[in-house]
Design a protein around this motif. Structure first.
Motif, PDB file in Angstrom:
ATOM      1  N   MET A   1      89.963  57.097 -65.575  1.00 45.37           N
ATOM      2  CA  MET A   1      89.524  57.148 -64.605  1.00 45.37           C
ATOM      3  C   MET A   1      89.563  58.058 -63.302  1.00 45.37           C
ATOM      4  O   MET A   1      90.622  58.537 -63.277  1.00 45.37           O
ATOM      5  CB  MET A   1      89.384  55.751 -63.770  1.00 45.37           C
ATOM      6  N   VAL A   2      88.687  58.389 -62.616  1.00 47.96           N
ATOM      7  CA  VAL A   2      88.768  59.273 -61.562  1.00 47.96           C
ATOM      8  C   VAL A   2      88.103  58.531 -60.206  1.00 47.96           C
ATOM      9  O   VAL A   2      87.087  58.018 -60.264  1.00 47.96           O
ATOM     10  CB  VAL A   2      87.825  60.784 -61.578  1.00 47.96           C
ATOM     11  N   MET A   3      88.624  58.965 -58.919  1.00 46.33           N
ATOM     12  CA  MET A   3      88.302  58.262 -57.622  1.00 46.33           C
ATOM     13  C   MET A   3      87.949  59.556 -56.771  1.00 46.33           C
ATOM     14  O   MET A   3      88.594  60.419 -56.685  1.00 46.33           O
ATOM     15  CB  MET A   3      89.361  57.117 -56.923  1.00 46.33           C
ATOM     16  N   SER A   4      86.952  59.390 -56.121  1.00 42.51           N
ATOM     17  CA  SER A   4      86.351  60.735 -55.175  1.00 42.51           C
ATOM     18  C   SER A   4      86.099  59.853 -53.940  1.00 42.51           C
ATOM     19  O   SER A   4      85.441  58.817 -54.066  1.00 42.51           O
ATOM     20  CB  SER A   4      85.495  61.422 -55.656  1.00 42.51           C
ATOM     21  N   GLY A   5      86.006  60.392 -52.691  1.00 45.84           N
ATOM     22  CA  GLY A   5      85.593  59.813 -51.484  1.00 45.84           C
ATOM     23  C   GLY A   5      84.863  61.081 -50.945  1.00 45.84           C
ATOM     24  O   GLY A   5      85.007  62.306 -51.093  1.00 45.84           O
ATOM     25  N   TYR A  12      83.907  56.380 -55.071  1.00 50.46           N
ATOM     26  CA  TYR A  12      83.558  56.092 -56.432  1.00 50.46           C
ATOM     27  C   TYR A  12      84.615  56.239 -57.156  1.00 50.46           C
ATOM     28  O   TYR A  12      85.575  57.070 -57.022  1.00 50.46           O
ATOM     29  CB  TYR A  12      82.399  57.078 -56.786  1.00 50.46           C
ATOM     30  N   ILE A  13      84.539  55.381 -58.270  1.00 49.63           N
ATOM     31  CA  ILE A  13      85.417  55.560 -59.387  1.00 49.63           C
ATOM     32  C   ILE A  13      84.371  55.828 -60.856  1.00 49.63           C
ATOM     33  O   ILE A  13      83.432  55.013 -60.801  1.00 49.63           O
ATOM     34  CB  ILE A  13      86.216  54.060 -59.762  1.00 49.63           C
ATOM     35  N   GLY A  41      98.220  52.300 -61.559  1.00 51.48           N
ATOM     36  CA  GLY A  41      96.685  52.401 -61.888  1.00 51.48           C
ATOM     37  C   GLY A  41      95.966  51.241 -61.751  1.00 51.48           C
ATOM     38  O   GLY A  41      94.870  51.208 -62.008  1.00 51.48           O
ATOM     39  N   LYS A  42      96.584  50.309 -61.371  1.00 45.42           N
ATOM     40  CA  LYS A  42      95.656  49.117 -61.263  1.00 45.42           C
ATOM     41  C   LYS A  42      94.843  48.645 -59.912  1.00 45.42           C
ATOM     42  O   LYS A  42      93.887  48.198 -59.907  1.00 45.42           O
ATOM     43  CB  LYS A  42      96.775  47.531 -61.300  1.00 45.42           C
ATOM     44  N   LEU A  43      95.627  49.299 -58.714  1.00 45.59           N
ATOM     45  CA  LEU A  43      94.889  49.220 -57.485  1.00 45.59           C
ATOM     46  C   LEU A  43      94.380  50.658 -57.195  1.00 45.59           C
ATOM     47  O   LEU A  43      94.869  51.665 -57.496  1.00 45.59           O
ATOM     48  CB  LEU A  43      95.845  48.826 -56.636  1.00 45.59           C
ATOM     49  N   ALA A  44      93.245  50.781 -56.389  1.00 46.58           N
ATOM     50  CA  ALA A  44      92.785  52.199 -55.919  1.00 46.58           C
ATOM     51  C   ALA A  44      92.628  51.830 -54.291  1.00 46.58           C
ATOM     52  O   ALA A  44      91.967  50.906 -53.769  1.00 46.58           O
ATOM     53  CB  ALA A  44      91.434  52.340 -56.685  1.00 46.58           C
ATOM     54  N   ALA A  45      92.680  52.989 -53.536  1.00 45.83           N
ATOM     55  CA  ALA A  45      92.818  52.743 -52.003  1.00 45.83           C
ATOM     56  C   ALA A  45      91.857  53.884 -51.589  1.00 45.83           C
ATOM     57  O   ALA A  45      91.871  55.128 -52.068  1.00 45.83           O
ATOM     58  CB  ALA A  45      93.887  52.717 -51.444  1.00 45.83           C
ATOM     59  N   SER A  46      91.107  53.585 -50.574  1.00 42.23           N
ATOM     60  CA  SER A  46      90.202  54.782 -49.864  1.00 42.23           C
ATOM     61  C   SER A  46      90.445  54.358 -48.465  1.00 42.23           C
ATOM     62  O   SER A  46      90.653  53.263 -47.802  1.00 42.23           O
ATOM     63  CB  SER A  46      88.718  54.387 -50.251  1.00 42.23           C
ATOM     64  N   GLY A  47      90.687  55.675 -47.666  1.00 44.05           N
ATOM     65  CA  GLY A  47      90.935  55.583 -46.242  1.00 44.05           C
ATOM     66  C   GLY A  47      89.783  56.444 -45.576  1.00 44.05           C
ATOM     67  O   GLY A  47      89.231  57.447 -46.122  1.00 44.05           O
ATOM     68  N   GLY A  48      89.246  55.879 -44.633  1.00 46.40           N
ATOM     69  CA  GLY A  48      87.992  56.388 -43.706  1.00 46.40           C
ATOM     70  C   GLY A  48      88.423  56.995 -42.235  1.00 46.40           C
ATOM     71  O   GLY A  48      89.475  56.572 -41.570  1.00 46.40           O
ATOM     72  N   MET A  49      87.417  57.573 -41.901  1.00 48.24           N
ATOM     73  CA  MET A  49      87.665  58.228 -40.472  1.00 48.24           C
ATOM     74  C   MET A  49      87.320  57.115 -39.537  1.00 48.24           C
ATOM     75  O   MET A  49      87.485  57.011 -38.333  1.00 48.24           O
ATOM     76  CB  MET A  49      86.629  59.409 -40.198  1.00 48.24           C
ATOM     77  N   ASN A  57      90.517  46.615 -56.795  1.00 51.91           N
ATOM     78  CA  ASN A  57      90.975  46.370 -58.240  1.00 51.91           C
ATOM     79  C   ASN A  57      90.410  47.723 -59.056  1.00 51.91           C
ATOM     80  O   ASN A  57      88.929  47.743 -59.191  1.00 51.91           O
ATOM     81  CB  ASN A  57      90.492  45.041 -58.854  1.00 51.91           C
ATOM     82  N   ALA A  58      91.053  48.529 -59.702  1.00 47.51           N
ATOM     83  CA  ALA A  58      90.515  49.567 -60.307  1.00 47.51           C
ATOM     84  C   ALA A  58      89.730  49.480 -61.372  1.00 47.51           C
ATOM     85  O   ALA A  58      88.795  50.122 -61.662  1.00 47.51           O
ATOM     86  CB  ALA A  58      91.923  50.589 -60.618  1.00 47.51           C
ATOM     87  N   SER A  59      90.092  48.380 -62.356  1.00 43.41           N
ATOM     88  CA  SER A  59      89.316  48.051 -63.210  1.00 43.41           C
ATOM     89  C   SER A  59      87.946  47.337 -62.981  1.00 43.41           C
ATOM     90  O   SER A  59      87.013  47.773 -63.519  1.00 43.41           O
ATOM     91  CB  SER A  59      90.191  47.056 -64.131  1.00 43.41           C
TER      92      SER A  59
END
Length: 313
Positions: A1-5, A12-13, A41-49, A57-59
């Motif tokens: 998996m890849v995460m992008s912002g 997106y994952i 790898g179980k959690l994914a975080a995004s931070g915004g302006m 949950n990454a899955s």
């Protein structure tokens, strides 16, 4: 998996193997400036302006919790071993959260301007942060106490904003880069300045320690990547992009550096010779983000053209 912002206020994952979108994540109120997976790898975080930190949950892509505290997120990093998230802010604060509860473990106060960079040490025992106020601080994560700080008041240290930092794998050395076109090599334990690397002509935007040799690299708006010997403190090689270097990453086991640039390319360099081993093209605008898989087998990029590309490393 890849995460992008991105600037579309979303994260997106997606599946690295075929580019399929797995999860289109909860929208922020402003650009997503930082993303990252937890150590397991179980959690994914995004931070915004917008100042929000969303944890998923990454899955499944399900929202676990929305964290608030900073006025504007500038970066985030997960603890190297556990579900603890460190977040830097434009309001000069640093926040540490326990997940999945979202409990605020500590708020670190000591900078006087935006916190531009920060990281847990690889051993997880300390935190290092750098700021636009030209201050570098080593923190005790448990007490939120500053153990030492370096400031522009010391003529040997940075005289302009700190842009980025890196910590050696053994958690003994720190390298900081600055708008003043220099990088400083510092002992982590005492905050002693060992050397000043001064071969750039513009802001140092990205730095990193090699994992397999006693080398470090600095990348600059001047288009150059300088490779330094951290034992002799001498310049070993210079690698040249045609425009500003945005990000560099060392291979986990080999003496190779991967870099991305405003010149729309991604390059792989041999740190021993300075030679460009491979050059990847495909973006139509500046390449602003770069990630390397943990095994060093592929590179993922993000660009101003709105695309992420995957290259076989």
């Amino acid at each position: 998996m890849v995460m992008s912002g991105g600037g579309d206020d979303r994260a997106y994952i997606w599946d690295r193997s075929n580019g399929e979108t797995l999860h289109k994540l909860e929208a922020h109120g402003d650009s997503v400036i930082a993303v990252g997976f937890s150590a397991d790898g179980k959690l994914a975080a995004s931070g915004g302006m917008d100042g929000k930190i969303q944890v998923f949950n990454a899955s499944t892509g399900a929202l676990v919790i929305c964290l608030e505290g900073p006025d504007e997120v500038t970066w985030l990093q997960w603890h190297p071993k556990g579900p603890v998230l460190l977040v830097g802010a434009a309001d000069s604060s640093i926040w540490m959260f326990q997940l999945p509860s979202g409990q605020v473990m500590n708020v670190f106060s000591g900078h006087s301007a935006a916190v531009t960079c920060g990281a847990f040490t690889p051993d997880g025992k300390h935190i290092v942060t750098g700021s636009e106020d030209a201050t570098l601080i080593l923190w005790d994560p448990k007490s939120a106490r500053a153990l030492w700080r370096l400031t522009g008041a010391d003529a040997r240290f940075h005289q302009s904003a700190i842009t980025n930092l890196a910590i050696s794998d053994d958690s003994t050395l720190i390298l900081s880069g600055s708008v003043d076109a220099t990088a400083k090599l510092i002992t982590l334990a005492a905050g002693e300045i060992i050397s000043s690397f001064e071969n750039h002509t513009d802001s140092v935007e990205t730095i990193g320690f090699a994992h397999s040799m006693a080398l470090a690299a600095t990348g600059s708006v001047d288009g150059n990547i300088n490779i330094w010997d951290t034992t002799t403190l001498r310049l070993r090689q210079t690698c040249k992009h045609e425009d500003s270097v945005i990000k560099l990453i060392w291979h986990p086991t080999a003496p190779f550096i991967y870099s991305c640039s405003v010149d729309q390319t991604v390059c792989m360099w041999d740190a021993r010779t300075g030679a460009c081993v491979r050059k990847w093209q495909g973006h139509q605008d500046s390449v602003l983000a770069l990630a390397l898989s943990p095994d060093g087998s592929f590179v993922v990029t993000g660009s101003d053209d709105g695309n992420s590309l995957v290259f076989q490393a």
